[in-house]
Scaffold this active site. Structure first.
Site, PDB file in Angstrom:
ATOM      1  N   ARG A 132     -41.226  52.108 -22.357  1.00 45.54           N
ATOM      2  CA  ARG A 132     -41.758  50.739 -22.240  1.00 45.54           C
ATOM      3  C   ARG A 132     -41.560  50.160 -20.835  1.00 45.54           C
ATOM      4  NH1 ARG A 132     -39.912  47.468 -27.428  1.00 45.54           N
ATOM      5  NH2 ARG A 132     -41.426  46.010 -26.573  1.00 45.54           N
ATOM      6  N   ASP A 180     -45.520  39.950 -33.368  1.00 42.68           N
ATOM      7  CA  ASP A 180     -44.980  41.123 -34.076  1.00 42.68           C
ATOM      8  C   ASP A 180     -45.630  41.323 -35.451  1.00 42.68           C
ATOM      9  OD1 ASP A 180     -43.279  41.709 -31.975  1.00 42.68           O
ATOM     10  OD2 ASP A 180     -41.674  40.451 -32.774  1.00 42.68           O
ATOM     11  N   ARG A 231     -42.024  48.415 -37.432  1.00 43.30           N
ATOM     12  CA  ARG A 231     -43.043  47.569 -38.059  1.00 43.30           C
ATOM     13  C   ARG A 231     -44.277  48.367 -38.490  1.00 43.30           C
ATOM     14  NH1 ARG A 231     -40.400  42.855 -37.350  1.00 43.30           N
ATOM     15  NH2 ARG A 231     -39.558  42.472 -35.277  1.00 43.30           N
TER      16      ARG A 231
HETATM   17  C1  S3P Z   1     -39.052  38.829 -28.644  1.00 44.98           C
HETATM   18  C2  S3P Z   1     -40.220  38.539 -28.005  1.00 44.98           C
HETATM   19  C3  S3P Z   1     -41.473  39.261 -28.244  1.00 44.98           C
HETATM   20  C4  S3P Z   1     -41.429  40.093 -29.517  1.00 44.98           C
HETATM   21  C5  S3P Z   1     -40.141  40.833 -29.664  1.00 44.98           C
HETATM   22  C6  S3P Z   1     -38.977  39.870 -29.680  1.00 44.98           C
HETATM   23  C7  S3P Z   1     -37.840  38.077 -28.309  1.00 44.98           C
HETATM   24  O1  S3P Z   1     -41.715  40.115 -27.150  1.00 44.98           O
HETATM   25  O2  S3P Z   1     -42.498  40.996 -29.564  1.00 44.98           O
HETATM   26  O3  S3P Z   1     -40.125  41.589 -30.853  1.00 44.98           O
HETATM   27  O4  S3P Z   1     -36.858  38.110 -29.066  1.00 44.98           O
HETATM   28  O5  S3P Z   1     -37.858  37.375 -27.280  1.00 44.98           O
HETATM   29  P1  S3P Z   1     -42.410  39.552 -25.808  1.00 44.98           P
HETATM   30  O6  S3P Z   1     -41.655  38.373 -25.391  1.00 44.98           O
HETATM   31  O7  S3P Z   1     -42.275  40.648 -24.794  1.00 44.98           O
HETATM   32  O8  S3P Z   1     -43.823  39.266 -26.179  1.00 44.98           O
END
Ligand code: S3P
Length: 441
Positions: A124, A321, A396
């Protein structure tokens, strides 16, 4: 670890009460802020998922003292800027939130730390957090594309910056704010679209001065650096992103009626429920209340027919998510559902657009995808199923296709359900207790 296949078969109606584990986003933040606070914090409702356990272990390596009681966790922090250089590599497992937020924390400490993760996390992109942290004065040595493993050397006095987020990401916003805790001055972050604000709410609760206002380019958050954070009590609500799975299962399995208590209702997290209601879902929120600065409600959901809808790109951050599980609901709905502005799904625990599209196609559902959109042609009833779907180290994706299996004609097998432990430990048992037919394949 050997793969753990699971099969979900066409299921009888779900009924009763279904408790889901604590919020993952809030659990990570509680551990990090408690580790940066002076004195003791008590955290109730903590998610005991692998992602959060990895963050807890990292915070221990950084010098926080953590005691895991039966009812609550107790954390004694080291104060802003007071973390210790870890002698071990910090392994954040599957967790993008753990890695990215911790990099923010580390950017404000005059120490060097090495971070790694599992095969999914090592793929990632980290450049989205590395870029602002370099501006603040941290040094990072990483693999190409700023991927893990990487080394980060922070500074006792990072520069307070004004940062305009190029992508709507709560993780990047949080990393900048956490680094800004050590900065001598005001750190400012502007986000083009509002994302979850758990970091801001919790920072304020721990004693930081933080202000939020509208600017020409989005939402501006201003943090005054070098506060003294003081240990406190945190109540972690049930995770709406985990509640999504039993809620959609109950909607899709005829005759079901399920109650999911004490679910987090932060308005930046509830886009799925808004969308499902637009699709015709019978979802009722009761006992709406506030617990430790976060909104909470009990959800009651009853099965019923759904119709396809268009989901605007502007809603993406509040249900980022939840698109995989929404796609399962869309597969059973009448008509076409189109999800716009979902390109970020390509860089989650897996390429979720591809994983959903391939899995649904294998289950007999017509799907179309573009770079940042997904369209699902609903079957107006039970999809065929009868396939084995690749979870791709993505909790998920695994849970979504198990829910589809419960509502399908022939069931669905997921090749490896082990990643579910990252966010929803005991998922299969919880679903079985509500009546679902899920068993080892
Ligand atoms: C999260 C933010 C989201 C989400 C992740 C949890 C967090 O990601 O997809 O599962 O706890 O701040 P992004 O902020 O990169 O969109």
């Amino acid at each position: 670890m050997p793969p753990r296949p699971l099969t979900a078969k066409p299921s009888p109606a779900l009924a009763g009460e279904c408790r889901v584990p604590g919020d993952k986003s809030i659990s990570h933040r509680a551990l990090m802020l408690a580790g940066l606070a002076v004195g003791e914090s008590t955290i109730q409702g903590m998610l005991l998922g692998e992602d959060v356990l990895a963050t807890a272990s990292a915070m221990e390596h950084l010098g926080a003292t953590i005691e895991r009681g039966a009812d609550a966790w107790h954390v004694w922090g080291r104060g802003v800027g007071g973390l210790r250089e870890p002698a071990e590599v910090l392994d954040l497992g599957n967790s993008g939130t753990g890695a990215r937020l911790l990099m923010g924390v580390l950017a404000g400490q005059p120490i060097t730390a090495f971070l790694t993760g599992d095969a999914s996390l090592r793929r990632r992109p980290m450049n989205r957090v590395v870029a602002p942290l370099l501006q603040m004065g941290a040094r990072v040595t990483a693999r190409s594309g700023e991927r893990l493993p990487l080394a980060i050397t922070g500074t006792a006095e990072p520069l307070p910056i004004h940062y305009e987020l190029p992508v709507a990401s709560a993780q990047v916003k949080s990393a900048v704010l956490l680094a800004g805790l050590s900065a001598p001055g005001e750190t400012q972050v502007v986000e083009p679209q509002d994302t979850r604000d758990h970091t801001e709410l919790m920072l304020r609760a721990f004693g930081a001065e933080i202000a939020v206002e509208r600017s020409d380019t989005g939402r501006l958050t201003r943090l005054t650096g070098q506060p003294e954070l003081t240990g406190r009590r945190v109540n972690v609500p049930a995770d709406p992103s985990s509640a999504a799975f039993p809620v959609v299962a109950a909607l899709l399995i005829p005759g079901s009626r399920l109650r999911v208590p004490a679910v987090g209702m932060n308005p930046h997290r509830t886009g799925l429920f808004t969308t499902l209601r637009e699709m015709g879902a019978d979802i009722v929120f009761e006992n709406e209340r506030e617990e430790a600065g976060e909104r909470v409600a009990d959800i009651t959901v009853s099965a019923g027919r759904l119709r396809g809808v268009e989901i605007p790109a502007a809603r993406a951050p509040s249900m980022i998510d939840e698109y995989p599980i929404l796609a399962m609901a869309a597969a059973c709905a009448e008509g076409r559902t189109v999800m716009h502005g979902v390109g970020e799904l390509r860089v989650k625990e897996s390429d979720r657009l591809a994983a959903v599209a391939e899995g649904l196609a294998a289950c007999g559902v017509d799907v179309e995808t573009g770079e940042d959109w997904l369209a699902v042609h609903g079957q107006a009833g039970r999809p065929r199923g009868g396939a084995t779907v690749a979870a791709q180290l993505d909790h998920r994706i695994a849970m979504s296709f198990l829910v589809l299996g419960l509502a399908s004609e022939k069931g669905v097998t997921v090749d490896d359900a082990a990643p579910i432990e990252t966010s929803f430990p005991g998922f299969a048992d919880t679903m079985r207790a509500a009546g679902a037919d899920i068993a080892e394949a």
